[in-house]
Design an enzyme around this catalytic site. Structure first.
Site, PDB file in Angstrom:
ATOM      1  N   GLY A  93      28.234 -50.624 -12.448  1.00 45.24           N
ATOM      2  CA  GLY A  93      27.765 -49.833 -11.331  1.00 45.24           C
ATOM      3  C   GLY A  93      28.602 -48.590 -11.091  1.00 45.24           C
ATOM      4  N   LYS A 121      20.669 -58.468 -10.101  1.00 49.55           N
ATOM      5  CA  LYS A 121      21.686 -58.856  -9.160  1.00 49.55           C
ATOM      6  C   LYS A 121      21.000 -59.293  -7.827  1.00 49.55           C
ATOM      7  CE  LYS A 121      24.738 -55.410 -11.405  1.00 49.55           C
ATOM      8  NZ  LYS A 121      26.045 -54.846 -11.046  1.00 49.55           N
ATOM      9  N   GLU A 167      31.175 -59.896 -11.105  1.00 42.31           N
ATOM     10  CA  GLU A 167      31.025 -60.095  -9.490  1.00 42.31           C
ATOM     11  C   GLU A 167      31.309 -61.386  -9.256  1.00 42.31           C
ATOM     12  OE1 GLU A 167      27.264 -58.192  -9.549  1.00 42.31           O
ATOM     13  OE2 GLU A 167      28.251 -56.176 -10.032  1.00 42.31           O
ATOM     14  N   GLU A 225      31.736 -56.495 -20.452  1.00 44.44           N
ATOM     15  CA  GLU A 225      31.468 -55.637 -19.681  1.00 44.44           C
ATOM     16  C   GLU A 225      32.682 -55.040 -19.029  1.00 44.44           C
ATOM     17  OE1 GLU A 225      27.245 -56.219 -17.994  1.00 44.44           O
ATOM     18  OE2 GLU A 225      28.235 -57.729 -17.213  1.00 44.44           O
ATOM     19  N   HIS A 281      29.789 -63.389 -14.810  1.00 43.97           N
ATOM     20  CA  HIS A 281      29.723 -61.911 -14.405  1.00 43.97           C
ATOM     21  C   HIS A 281      30.959 -61.570 -13.407  1.00 43.97           C
ATOM     22  CE1 HIS A 281      28.243 -58.349 -12.963  1.00 43.97           C
ATOM     23  NE2 HIS A 281      27.297 -58.237 -13.885  1.00 43.97           N
ATOM     24  N   ASN A 323      20.008 -57.541 -15.622  1.00 43.60           N
ATOM     25  CA  ASN A 323      20.561 -58.323 -14.649  1.00 43.60           C
ATOM     26  C   ASN A 323      20.240 -57.448 -13.163  1.00 43.60           C
ATOM     27  OD1 ASN A 323      21.929 -59.576 -12.576  1.00 43.60           O
ATOM     28  ND2 ASN A 323      24.010 -58.735 -13.474  1.00 43.60           N
ATOM     29  N   SER A 359      26.979 -49.520 -16.741  1.00 47.22           N
ATOM     30  CA  SER A 359      26.489 -48.198 -16.777  1.00 47.22           C
ATOM     31  C   SER A 359      25.668 -47.713 -17.985  1.00 47.22           C
ATOM     32  CB  SER A 359      27.446 -47.163 -16.152  1.00 47.22           C
ATOM     33  OG  SER A 359      27.909 -47.323 -14.988  1.00 47.22           O
TER      34      SER A 359
HETATM   35  C1  PEP Z   1      25.781 -55.719 -14.902  1.00 47.74           C
HETATM   36  O1  PEP Z   1      25.766 -55.783 -13.698  1.00 47.74           O
HETATM   37  O2  PEP Z   1      26.041 -56.512 -15.667  1.00 47.74           O
HETATM   38  C2  PEP Z   1      26.011 -54.195 -15.092  1.00 47.74           C
HETATM   39  C3  PEP Z   1      26.137 -53.846 -16.440  1.00 47.74           C
HETATM   40  O3  PEP Z   1      25.778 -53.237 -14.217  1.00 47.74           O
HETATM   41  P1  PEP Z   1      25.128 -51.704 -14.461  1.00 47.74           P
HETATM   42  O4  PEP Z   1      24.540 -51.394 -15.514  1.00 47.74           O
HETATM   43  O5  PEP Z   1      24.613 -51.266 -13.097  1.00 47.74           O
HETATM   44  O6  PEP Z   1      26.803 -51.052 -14.690  1.00 47.74           O
END
Ligand code: PEP
Length: 247
Positions: free
Chosen positions: A170, A12, A96, A164, A94, A10, A210
């Site tokens: 992040g 973003k 976000e 997640e 997601h 992803n 992460s």
């Molecule tokens: C994501 O945006 O779905 C995600 C898991 O981000 P990150 O790997 O940067 O934590």
């Protein structure tokens, strides 16, 4: 049948034509584990150039889509537009989108239904905040996000679930292997009870939050972790190492 390992990237709202070309070149030239399904998700403006250039069996996903047909929805992309351009996947729900853009579980379920009805495949994201985890509500929160979708769809064959935890996205704070496996195991049990044992057995549940080239191998050993949704690390060459976590 064994669930095929799945790794999503992803991006973003990151990237330029040049930087995304570099990511695509890296994937096209890499030796990728043939037992892994790989889907990358650039910002919408880059969907077509990415889909046109990427090879090596890598597919492309939109990061969002609207649930209504073409019409007066300024700023939105419709399901029909994605299908028209040969985009086969979309990420929905997601954290976000849920937190910053205030998308409700019901709205996400409507979008999931619209996408599936048009033949798209969906990466459906769920996850709890730190406050919810500390209150012992992780599974309740995730299951209520899933329940909204259970209420609206019956065919789960084109859905991949991404667990997640919001506190891990992040932040550099990856869930421990045990925390991730516990959540995935509980979610699979819930799917068996609420939908069917067959759907629970067949549906891939990804971990996201992460993930990097160092922590992916341990996570990948867990019986209920069927792959990853990767944010930050999907922009780096080491994304290939995450795809190849099982090698
Ligand atoms: C994501 O945006 O779905 C995600 C898991 O981000 P990150 O790997 O940067 O934590």
């Amino acid at each position: 049948m064994a669930r095929k390992f799945f790794v999503g990237g992803n991006f973003k709202a990151n990237g330029s034509l040049k930087s995304i070309q570099a990511i695509v070149d890296n994937l096209n030239n890499a030796k990728l584990d043939p037992n892994v399904e790989v889907v990358i998700s650039p910002p919408s403006l880059f969907l077509l150039p990415t889909a046109e250039k990427v090879s090596n069996n890598v597919k492309v996903a939109a990061q969002n889509v609207f649930d209504k047909p073409d019409g007066a929805w300024t700023g939105e992309l419709t399901v029909k537009m994605l299908v028209d351009h040969g985009i086969e996947w979309v990420i929905l729900g997601h954290s976000e989108r849920r937190t910053i853009f205030k998308e409700s579980s019901e709205f996400i379920a409507d979008k999931t239904k619209a996408a599936l009805d048009s033949g798209l495949s969906v990466i459906l994201c769920i996850g709890e905040t730190l406050e919810e985890r500390e209150a012992g509500r992780t599974i309740d929160v995730c299951c209520s996000q899933l329940q909204a979708v259970v209420d609206k769809i019956s065919d789960w064959s084109k859905v991949v679930i991404a667990y997640e935890p919001v506190w891990a996205i992040g932040t550099g704070k990856v869930a421990t292997t045990e925390q991730a496996q516990d959540a995935h195991g509980a979610l699979r049990k819930w799917l068996a009870e609420k939908i069917s044992p067959e759907v629970a057995e067949a549906t891939r549940i990804l971990y996201g939050g992460s993930v990097n080239e160092k922590n992916c191998k341990d996570l990948a050993t867990q019986p209920d972790i069927d792959g990853f949704l990767v944010g930050g690390a999907s922009l780096k060459p080491a994304f290939v190492d995450i795809i190849n976590a099982n090698l």
